[in-house]
Design a protein around this motif. Structure first.
Motif, PDB file in Angstrom:
ATOM      1  N   ILE A   1       2.100   1.947  -3.372  1.00 55.15           N
ATOM      2  CA  ILE A   1       1.093   2.365  -4.353  1.00 55.15           C
ATOM      3  C   ILE A   1       0.497   3.733  -4.030  1.00 55.15           C
ATOM      4  O   ILE A   1       0.053   4.443  -4.924  1.00 55.15           O
ATOM      5  CB  ILE A   1      -0.036   1.303  -4.425  1.00 55.15           C
ATOM      6  N   ILE A   2       0.486   4.126  -2.750  1.00 58.56           N
ATOM      7  CA  ILE A   2      -0.189   5.362  -2.359  1.00 58.56           C
ATOM      8  C   ILE A   2       0.229   6.581  -3.177  1.00 58.56           C
ATOM      9  O   ILE A   2      -0.634   7.390  -3.543  1.00 58.56           O
ATOM     10  CB  ILE A   2      -0.002   5.617  -0.844  1.00 58.56           C
TER      11      ILE A   2
ATOM     12  N   LEU B   1       0.836  -1.193   0.000  1.00 59.99           N
ATOM     13  CA  LEU B   1       0.000   0.000   0.000  1.00 59.99           C
ATOM     14  C   LEU B   1       0.877   1.252   0.000  1.00 59.99           C
ATOM     15  O   LEU B   1       0.626   2.196  -0.747  1.00 59.99           O
ATOM     16  CB  LEU B   1      -0.908  -0.019   1.237  1.00 59.99           C
TER      17      LEU B   1
ATOM     18  N   ARG C   1       3.301  15.619  -7.498  1.00 62.89           N
ATOM     19  CA  ARG C   1       4.444  14.890  -6.937  1.00 62.89           C
ATOM     20  C   ARG C   1       5.758  15.410  -7.499  1.00 62.89           C
ATOM     21  O   ARG C   1       6.761  15.523  -6.790  1.00 62.89           O
ATOM     22  CB  ARG C   1       4.330  13.405  -7.250  1.00 62.89           C
TER      23      ARG C   1
ATOM     24  N   PHE D   1       0.616   6.915  -6.126  1.00 64.61           N
ATOM     25  CA  PHE D   1      -0.189   6.971  -7.345  1.00 64.61           C
ATOM     26  C   PHE D   1      -1.505   7.697  -7.138  1.00 64.61           C
ATOM     27  O   PHE D   1      -2.130   8.152  -8.099  1.00 64.61           O
ATOM     28  CB  PHE D   1      -0.493   5.557  -7.846  1.00 64.61           C
ATOM     29  N   TRP D   2      -1.967   7.734  -5.901  1.00 65.70           N
ATOM     30  CA  TRP D   2      -3.234   8.407  -5.648  1.00 65.70           C
ATOM     31  C   TRP D   2      -3.079   9.929  -5.728  1.00 65.70           C
ATOM     32  O   TRP D   2      -4.066  10.650  -5.744  1.00 65.70           O
ATOM     33  CB  TRP D   2      -3.766   8.008  -4.268  1.00 65.70           C
ATOM     34  N   THR D   3      -1.793  10.374  -5.719  1.00 63.58           N
ATOM     35  CA  THR D   3      -1.556  11.812  -5.863  1.00 63.58           C
ATOM     36  C   THR D   3      -1.244  12.105  -7.316  1.00 63.58           C
ATOM     37  O   THR D   3      -0.636  11.293  -8.004  1.00 63.58           O
ATOM     38  CB  THR D   3      -0.346  12.236  -5.014  1.00 63.58           C
ATOM     39  N   ASN D   4      -1.612  13.272  -7.754  1.00 62.63           N
ATOM     40  CA  ASN D   4      -1.367  13.687  -9.122  1.00 62.63           C
ATOM     41  C   ASN D   4       0.129  13.688  -9.429  1.00 62.63           C
ATOM     42  O   ASN D   4       0.943  14.125  -8.618  1.00 62.63           O
ATOM     43  CB  ASN D   4      -1.970  15.088  -9.320  1.00 62.63           C
TER      44      ASN D   4
END
Lengths: 368, 292
Positions: B115-116, B112, B125, B118-121
């Protein structure tokens, strides 16, 4: 005196359980394995036999206690520094290598010259009867062939001890029986000490010079197959190896060689006292192997006869297995060989019978 | 070798197959093959006014690519992408290996964490790295306060910054396929190797590495391909000094409005990517064929 091939001195193994508690897999065991013998660790799942084997191999370190191989202490030594090799339950053949490369792997780790490696691999292929399969990959082989590659790969290094972790488990029955005999012959031919883990008591009895019966992390008894079978140390061993009848009673009389035990308060049974120390009044458990009793029609039993009724029969080809009710509480299982074809029909369910049991066929287990 | 007649059910299932393939084929044709064809066409035309084209066939665009400036940019893009890929392998493999060896709960948690981001633009980043790397940024402030350096290090707008940005952005693409391969790896093989006398290094090089090479290659492809054509990261973190092919193409299409040149650059980039990928497929087919 020969040095012991493997010796375990008060070896414990504890694992961290899920709740933070410790689970004792091996509970302070002592083992002495002689050079050149076929030694089996026998017991049900979870008894600690595989953990013990892994500690000898070096995949686990004992929590307490010492392990010696030919007198050398193995504390802290990783598997690649022990002259011990393992045949794994799932064979663990390297899928990206051919049969010959698999077998050669261990020799290459010893940095042996190529010519010698090739020669020894060839010899081993002949020993396990896989000539012609040098360039095959494991996935192209049958289960039995893969097992032989695993064996060859471990044996080619000429280890001091060969460890086998239930290697025949994945084979079908007929192949299993064949491999048991083949392994036994191979061990005698090669002369290396084999330590064999199995839960199949028939397998252990067939192949071993000596057996250690394990249960819940403890070694209950060590002895030859005959010892284990005929003189089980306790109820668990008697029940785990083959089939046993247990009869509970009290010692009513005794003399030098025999005792009379009153089973269920009304069936007097004479038992030979081999090494049991009992006195009148002691509560004891008697053990009787089914094949040691004979079944007779009432009147034709000459001595040591107990009266009973047949409840069930089971035809087993070589024998017939009867369940006979002796008293209100006790039933016993009797196995008689079918010497004549008609024997199987002699005592159908419901027949009154006399069970003949010689006192020496019974054993007294220590009172619990 | 054709036989006389096919059974009726077979022709029916063949027709059904074609019907099912039709939407995908249509989509690919209209939105992929057609634009690709147009780009190829444009690359051979001259530049017209207002992002238009001059309908004269010429190889001039491709000739321009062979000049030192452009070749240098291609070379740098290739180099940075390779460097990114190598770093991702060196960082990603131990990470994936570590995750696989943990208990189930820890594994899910660690994955997790990977992968987290990836949840941000992606843009956000990448901008975050500016805050870290610039002269008055976090890294320089810490280094100066601990007196490890006298003056702030020029970290931003360098190939280093671009590499950091690319590695950061594409590391998960290396970790996940590696994790997947390692998860399916039979660790009793490690015990078998150790049992036969292999120490940790030899166990890794002779057993673990060969059997996880598929995962490594998959990860490399997933990192290399986007890295070669990256343009956001070099744009934000690289500045004028670290121009990559992606930026060139972006420039030609949006600023210089030289679509034919941009098209030629695009075709060249495609070739740059396709050649190693096709080579990989050829080699892995040979390997697979040789084994059976």
């Amino acid at each position: 005196m020969d040095k012991l091939a493997v010796e375990l001195v008060e070896v414990f193994k504890l694992f961290k359980g899920p709740g933070g508690t410790d689970a004792t897999a091996v509970n302070g065991i002592h083992l002495q394995i002689q050079d050149g013998e076929f030694f089996s660790l026998l017991g049900p799942s979870g008894c600690g036999k595989t953990t013990t084997l892994r500690m000898i191999a070096g995949f686990e370190q004992p929590s307490r206690g010492e392990i010696f191989i030919h007198g050398q202490p193995m504390a802290g030594r990783p598997p690649f520094h022990r002259s011990v090799n393992t045949v794994f339950q799932n064979y663990a053949l390297f899928p990206h290598l051919t049969v010959a490369q698999n077998i050669a792997f261990g020799l290459e780790m010893d940095n042996l010259p190529k010519a010698q490696v090739r020669r020894r691999v060839g010899d081993m292929l002949a020993l396990v009867r896989l000539e012609g399969k040098e360039n095959a990959y494991p996935r192209q082989l049958s289960g039995g062939q893969q097992q032989r590659v695993a064996l060859a790969r471990a044996l080619v290094k000429q280890p001091e001890v060969l460890l086998l972790d239930e290697p025949l488990g994945a084979l079908d029955l007929k192949l299993r029986k064949e491999m048991q005999i083949e392994l036994k012959h191979m061990q005698q031919q090669v002369g290396i000490t084999f330590v064999f883990v199995t839960h199949d008591q028939e397998e252990a009895l067939t192949m071993s010079d000596r057996i250690a019966v394990m249960h819940q992390g403890n070694v209950l008894q060590v002895g030859s197959p005959v010892d284990i079978y005929e003189r089980p140390a306790d109820a668990f061993v008697a029940g785990f190896i083959g089939e046993s009848n247990f009869l509970a009673g009290q010692v009513a009389e005794r003399n030098h060689q025999e005792a009379v035990v009153l089973v269920d308060n009304h069936l007097p049974i004479r038992v030979s006292l081999e090494d049991a120390l009992v006195n009148i009044g002691h509560a004891v458990t008697l053990v009787l192997r089914p094949e040691k009793a004979t079944l007779h029609s009432p009147g034709s039993c000459t001595e040591h006869c107990w009266a009973g009724t047949v409840e069930e029969t089971l035809y087993l080809g070589t024998d017939t297995r009867y369940v006979v009710r002796l008293t209100d509480k006790s039933r016993i299982v009797v196995r008689n060989q079918n010497l004549h074809a008609s024997d199987a029909q002699n005592f159908p369910p419901g027949s009154p019978v006399h069970v003949g049991v010689h006192p020496s066929a019974l054993r007294i287990l220590a009172a619990s | 070798m054709t036989t006389a007649t096919l059974p009726a059910s077979s022709t029916r299932s063949q027709a059904a197959l074609l019907v099912f393939l039709l939407p995908a084929t249509l989509w690919l044709s209209i939105f992929f093959l057609l634009p690709l064809g147009i780009v190829l066409l444009y690359s051979l035309l001259g530049q017209g006014g207002n992002a238009g084209v001059n309908w004269q066939f010429t190889l001039g665009n491709y000739q321009q690519l062979l000049t030192p400036v452009y070749l240098g940019i291609f070379w740098r893009s290739l180099g940075l992408a390779l460097l990114t890929t190598v770093i991702c392998v060196l960082v990603g493999y131990p990470l994936a290996f570590f995750i696989v060896r943990q208990s189930a709960t820890w594994r899910s948690l660690l994955l997790l964490l990977v992968i987290i981001p990836f949840w941000t633009n992606f843009l956000v980043r990448t901008y975050a790295w500016i805050i870290l790397l610039r002269q008055q940024g976090v890294i320089n402030t810490v280094l100066e306060s601990v007196r490890l350096v006298d003056a702030p290090l020029p970290l931003l707008f360098t190939p280093l910054a671009v590499t950091i940005g690319l590695v950061y952005g594409y590391l998960p693409f290396m970790v996940l396929p590696l994790y997947s391969t390692l998860e399916r790896f039979d660790f009793t093989l490690v015990e078998a190797a150790q049992d036969l006398g292999a120490n940790d290094l030899r166990t890794f090089s002779r057993v673990v590495l060969p059997l996880t090479s598929r995962g490594i290659v998959a990860g490399c492809l997933l990192v290399f391909i986007p890295s070669v054509g990256a343009f956001i990261t070099p744009d934000i973190l690289g500045g004028a000094k670290t121009v990559m092919v992606g930026n060139l193409i972006q420039n030609q299409f949006l600023k210089a409005l030289n679509w034919p040149l941009g098209s030629a650059l695009s075709m060249a980039l495609m070739a740059l990517i396709l050649i190693p990928v096709l080579a990989y497929f050829r080699v892995s087919e040979q390997q697979a064929g040789g084994r059976v």
